[in-house]
Design a protein around this motif. Structure first.
Motif, PDB file in Angstrom:
ATOM      1  N   LYS A  30       8.654   2.209  16.244  1.00  0.00           N
ATOM      2  CA  LYS A  30       8.860   2.461  17.669  1.00  0.00           C
ATOM      3  C   LYS A  30       8.093   1.389  18.406  1.00  0.00           C
ATOM      4  O   LYS A  30       6.936   1.141  18.135  1.00  0.00           O
ATOM      5  CB  LYS A  30       8.326   3.856  18.021  1.00  0.00           C
ATOM      6  N   GLY A  31       8.711   0.742  19.302  1.00  0.00           N
ATOM      7  CA  GLY A  31       8.067  -0.298  20.086  1.00  0.00           C
ATOM      8  C   GLY A  31       8.842  -0.480  21.369  1.00  0.00           C
ATOM      9  O   GLY A  31       9.816   0.234  21.635  1.00  0.00           O
ATOM     10  N   LEU A  32       8.436  -1.441  22.153  1.00  0.00           N
ATOM     11  CA  LEU A  32       9.065  -1.658  23.447  1.00  0.00           C
ATOM     12  C   LEU A  32      10.549  -1.960  23.343  1.00  0.00           C
ATOM     13  O   LEU A  32      11.324  -1.591  24.218  1.00  0.00           O
ATOM     14  CB  LEU A  32       8.357  -2.792  24.181  1.00  0.00           C
ATOM     15  N   GLU A  33      10.956  -2.607  22.256  1.00  0.00           N
ATOM     16  CA  GLU A  33      12.382  -2.901  22.125  1.00  0.00           C
ATOM     17  C   GLU A  33      13.215  -1.646  21.902  1.00  0.00           C
ATOM     18  O   GLU A  33      14.428  -1.662  22.000  1.00  0.00           O
ATOM     19  CB  GLU A  33      12.655  -3.923  21.017  1.00  0.00           C
ATOM     20  N   GLU A  79       2.980   2.011  26.005  1.00  0.00           N
ATOM     21  CA  GLU A  79       3.407   1.673  24.641  1.00  0.00           C
ATOM     22  C   GLU A  79       2.417   0.730  23.969  1.00  0.00           C
ATOM     23  O   GLU A  79       2.071   0.905  22.803  1.00  0.00           O
ATOM     24  CB  GLU A  79       4.811   1.058  24.657  1.00  0.00           C
ATOM     25  N   GLN A  80       1.923  -0.251  24.716  1.00  0.00           N
ATOM     26  CA  GLN A  80       0.955  -1.192  24.139  1.00  0.00           C
ATOM     27  C   GLN A  80      -0.359  -0.495  23.813  1.00  0.00           C
ATOM     28  O   GLN A  80      -0.968  -0.776  22.781  1.00  0.00           O
ATOM     29  CB  GLN A  80       0.707  -2.365  25.093  1.00  0.00           C
ATOM     30  N   SER A  81      -0.785   0.426  24.657  1.00  0.00           N
ATOM     31  CA  SER A  81      -2.010   1.183  24.380  1.00  0.00           C
ATOM     32  C   SER A  81      -1.853   1.994  23.105  1.00  0.00           C
ATOM     33  O   SER A  81      -2.771   2.058  22.277  1.00  0.00           O
ATOM     34  CB  SER A  81      -2.339   2.126  25.535  1.00  0.00           C
ATOM     35  N   GLY A  82      -0.684   2.595  22.930  1.00  0.00           N
ATOM     36  CA  GLY A  82      -0.425   3.360  21.719  1.00  0.00           C
ATOM     37  C   GLY A  82      -0.440   2.494  20.477  1.00  0.00           C
ATOM     38  O   GLY A  82      -1.003   2.864  19.444  1.00  0.00           O
ATOM     39  N   GLU A  83       0.148   1.307  20.566  1.00  0.00           N
ATOM     40  CA  GLU A  83       0.165   0.411  19.413  1.00  0.00           C
ATOM     41  C   GLU A  83      -1.236  -0.081  19.080  1.00  0.00           C
ATOM     42  O   GLU A  83      -1.608  -0.182  17.911  1.00  0.00           O
ATOM     43  CB  GLU A  83       1.127  -0.751  19.650  1.00  0.00           C
ATOM     44  N   LEU A  84      -2.032  -0.381  20.102  1.00  0.00           N
ATOM     45  CA  LEU A  84      -3.413  -0.801  19.857  1.00  0.00           C
ATOM     46  C   LEU A  84      -4.221   0.312  19.193  1.00  0.00           C
ATOM     47  O   LEU A  84      -4.999   0.070  18.271  1.00  0.00           O
ATOM     48  CB  LEU A  84      -4.087  -1.230  21.164  1.00  0.00           C
ATOM     49  N   ARG A 115       0.824  -1.220   0.000  1.00  0.00           N
ATOM     50  CA  ARG A 115       0.000   0.000   0.000  1.00  0.00           C
ATOM     51  C   ARG A 115       0.847   1.253   0.000  1.00  0.00           C
ATOM     52  O   ARG A 115       0.343   2.340  -0.220  1.00  0.00           O
ATOM     53  CB  ARG A 115      -0.923   0.015   1.229  1.00  0.00           C
ATOM     54  N   GLY A 116       2.120   1.129   0.354  1.00  0.00           N
ATOM     55  CA  GLY A 116       3.015   2.280   0.317  1.00  0.00           C
ATOM     56  C   GLY A 116       2.741   3.314   1.392  1.00  0.00           C
ATOM     57  O   GLY A 116       3.188   4.437   1.302  1.00  0.00           O
ATOM     58  N   LYS A 117       1.993   2.957   2.431  1.00  0.00           N
ATOM     59  CA  LYS A 117       1.698   3.921   3.493  1.00  0.00           C
ATOM     60  C   LYS A 117       2.877   4.028   4.443  1.00  0.00           C
ATOM     61  O   LYS A 117       3.652   3.109   4.614  1.00  0.00           O
ATOM     62  CB  LYS A 117       0.466   3.481   4.281  1.00  0.00           C
ATOM     63  N   ILE A 118       2.964   5.168   5.040  1.00  0.00           N
ATOM     64  CA  ILE A 118       4.009   5.394   6.040  1.00  0.00           C
ATOM     65  C   ILE A 118       3.321   5.441   7.396  1.00  0.00           C
ATOM     66  O   ILE A 118       2.300   6.076   7.568  1.00  0.00           O
ATOM     67  CB  ILE A 118       4.765   6.705   5.751  1.00  0.00           C
ATOM     68  N   PHE A 119       3.923   4.746   8.360  1.00  0.00           N
ATOM     69  CA  PHE A 119       3.319   4.630   9.676  1.00  0.00           C
ATOM     70  C   PHE A 119       4.097   5.421  10.704  1.00  0.00           C
ATOM     71  O   PHE A 119       5.300   5.584  10.583  1.00  0.00           O
ATOM     72  CB  PHE A 119       3.280   3.152  10.105  1.00  0.00           C
ATOM     73  N   THR A 120       3.406   5.899  11.729  1.00  0.00           N
ATOM     74  CA  THR A 120       4.049   6.628  12.805  1.00  0.00           C
ATOM     75  C   THR A 120       3.897   5.827  14.089  1.00  0.00           C
ATOM     76  O   THR A 120       2.781   5.525  14.506  1.00  0.00           O
ATOM     77  CB  THR A 120       3.397   8.012  12.982  1.00  0.00           C
ATOM     78  N   PHE A 121       5.019   5.476  14.682  1.00  0.00           N
ATOM     79  CA  PHE A 121       5.022   4.753  15.940  1.00  0.00           C
ATOM     80  C   PHE A 121       5.796   5.556  16.948  1.00  0.00           C
ATOM     81  O   PHE A 121       6.966   5.854  16.746  1.00  0.00           O
ATOM     82  CB  PHE A 121       5.687   3.376  15.775  1.00  0.00           C
ATOM     83  N   GLY A 122       5.141   5.926  18.052  1.00  0.00           N
ATOM     84  CA  GLY A 122       5.807   6.643  19.133  1.00  0.00           C
ATOM     85  C   GLY A 122       6.495   7.920  18.679  1.00  0.00           C
ATOM     86  O   GLY A 122       7.532   8.288  19.183  1.00  0.00           O
ATOM     87  N   GLY A 123       5.910   8.585  17.672  1.00  0.00           N
ATOM     88  CA  GLY A 123       6.473   9.836  17.215  1.00  0.00           C
ATOM     89  C   GLY A 123       7.498   9.676  16.103  1.00  0.00           C
ATOM     90  O   GLY A 123       8.020  10.643  15.593  1.00  0.00           O
ATOM     91  N   THR A 124       7.809   8.435  15.707  1.00  0.00           N
ATOM     92  CA  THR A 124       8.788   8.202  14.658  1.00  0.00           C
ATOM     93  C   THR A 124       8.068   7.803  13.386  1.00  0.00           C
ATOM     94  O   THR A 124       7.320   6.839  13.370  1.00  0.00           O
ATOM     95  CB  THR A 124       9.744   7.055  15.077  1.00  0.00           C
ATOM     96  N   THR A 125       8.280   8.547  12.303  1.00  0.00           N
ATOM     97  CA  THR A 125       7.677   8.201  11.025  1.00  0.00           C
ATOM     98  C   THR A 125       8.500   7.102  10.407  1.00  0.00           C
ATOM     99  O   THR A 125       9.723   7.170  10.372  1.00  0.00           O
ATOM    100  CB  THR A 125       7.626   9.418  10.084  1.00  0.00           C
ATOM    101  N   SER A 126       7.833   6.060   9.896  1.00  0.00           N
ATOM    102  CA  SER A 126       8.557   4.899   9.435  1.00  0.00           C
ATOM    103  C   SER A 126       7.873   4.236   8.258  1.00  0.00           C
ATOM    104  O   SER A 126       6.669   4.208   8.162  1.00  0.00           O
ATOM    105  CB  SER A 126       8.644   3.892  10.590  1.00  0.00           C
ATOM    106  N   SER A 127       8.668   3.688   7.363  1.00  0.00           N
ATOM    107  CA  SER A 127       8.115   2.879   6.296  1.00  0.00           C
ATOM    108  C   SER A 127       8.711   1.487   6.325  1.00  0.00           C
ATOM    109  O   SER A 127       8.425   0.680   5.458  1.00  0.00           O
ATOM    110  CB  SER A 127       8.395   3.539   4.938  1.00  0.00           C
ATOM    111  N   SER A 128       9.556   1.186   7.309  1.00  0.00           N
ATOM    112  CA  SER A 128      10.126  -0.151   7.407  1.00  0.00           C
ATOM    113  C   SER A 128       9.974  -0.677   8.820  1.00  0.00           C
ATOM    114  O   SER A 128       9.949   0.084   9.775  1.00  0.00           O
ATOM    115  CB  SER A 128      11.611  -0.121   7.028  1.00  0.00           C
TER     116      SER A 128
END
Length: 199
Positions: free
Chosen positions: A44-47, A182-187, A26-39
């Motif tokens: 951003k996650g617990l690790e 972090e888990q709440s944010g991911e959900l 789909r070519g979408k870019i995702f934002t996890f924990g304030g970090t924009t990411s396509s890979s």
């Protein structure tokens, strides 16, 4: 506690796999924990959450003279300090030094003073503390999951954060709070993606 650790890890990996599976092509870019990411490597996650980030959530209360005591202090003074500041442990320093000597916890007090019928007025912290040779510490760049694993494997609730000197203390409550956040944010992000609100 090991069950919580495994459940958190399983939930996190399931969420990431679902997001990656749905986003494939789909070519979408995702934002996890304030970090924009396509890979997936950049998600951003617990690790990627460090002890430093956990300390920052504690604000100015993370360090201070109330966080430690001296080996020659009376146990009663250390326990009053813990009670006054609503904390369960104190880092112990040698008199006149800033070097770590050990840690005193509520458990030390219960087992070595109360259970043995000793006087907290006449017993020094140095007599009942957990010595630095047996002390488990982390650095500010330690991963929060590693900190949680250390705490659960060693059945401890407090870990001093040492970067050459004491920079703070984290408790199992702080770690669990970070995991839940972090888990709440991911959900939330997964839910937004499924609803189509995620770009």
């Amino acid at each position: 506690m090991q069950g919580i650790f495994r459940a958190v890890r399983s939930c996190q990996e399931t969420l990431k796999a679902a997001i990656l599976q749905h986003s494939h092509g789909r070519g979408k870019i995702f934002t996890f924990g304030g970090t924009t990411s396509s890979s997936p490597e950049q998600l951003k996650g617990l690790e990627n959450v460090t002890v430093a980030e956990v300390l920052m959530t504690k604000g100015e209360e993370k360090t201070g003279s109330w966080l430690w005591c001296r080996t020659d202090d009376a146990v009663i003074d250390a326990v009053k300090n813990m009670a006054k500041n609503n904390i369960g442990s104190l880092v112990v320093l040698r008199p006149g030094e800033e070097h770590l000597a050990g840690i005193i916890t509520e458990r030390d007090y219960t087992r070595k003073i109360v259970a043995q019928g000793r006087s907290p007025i006449y017993t020094t912290v140095g007599e009942i503390m957990t010595d630095k040779d047996k002390l488990i510490t982390v650095t500010s760049d330690t991963n929060v999951l590693q900190a949680m694993q250390l705490m659960t494997e060693n059945q401890i609730r407090h870990i001093p954060v040492i970067d050459g000197k004491i920079v703070g203390m984290i408790s199992i409550v702080d770690v669990v709070r970070a995991v839940v956040h972090e888990q709440s944010g991911e959900l939330k992000r997964l839910n937004e993606f499924i609803k189509g609100d995620y770009y």
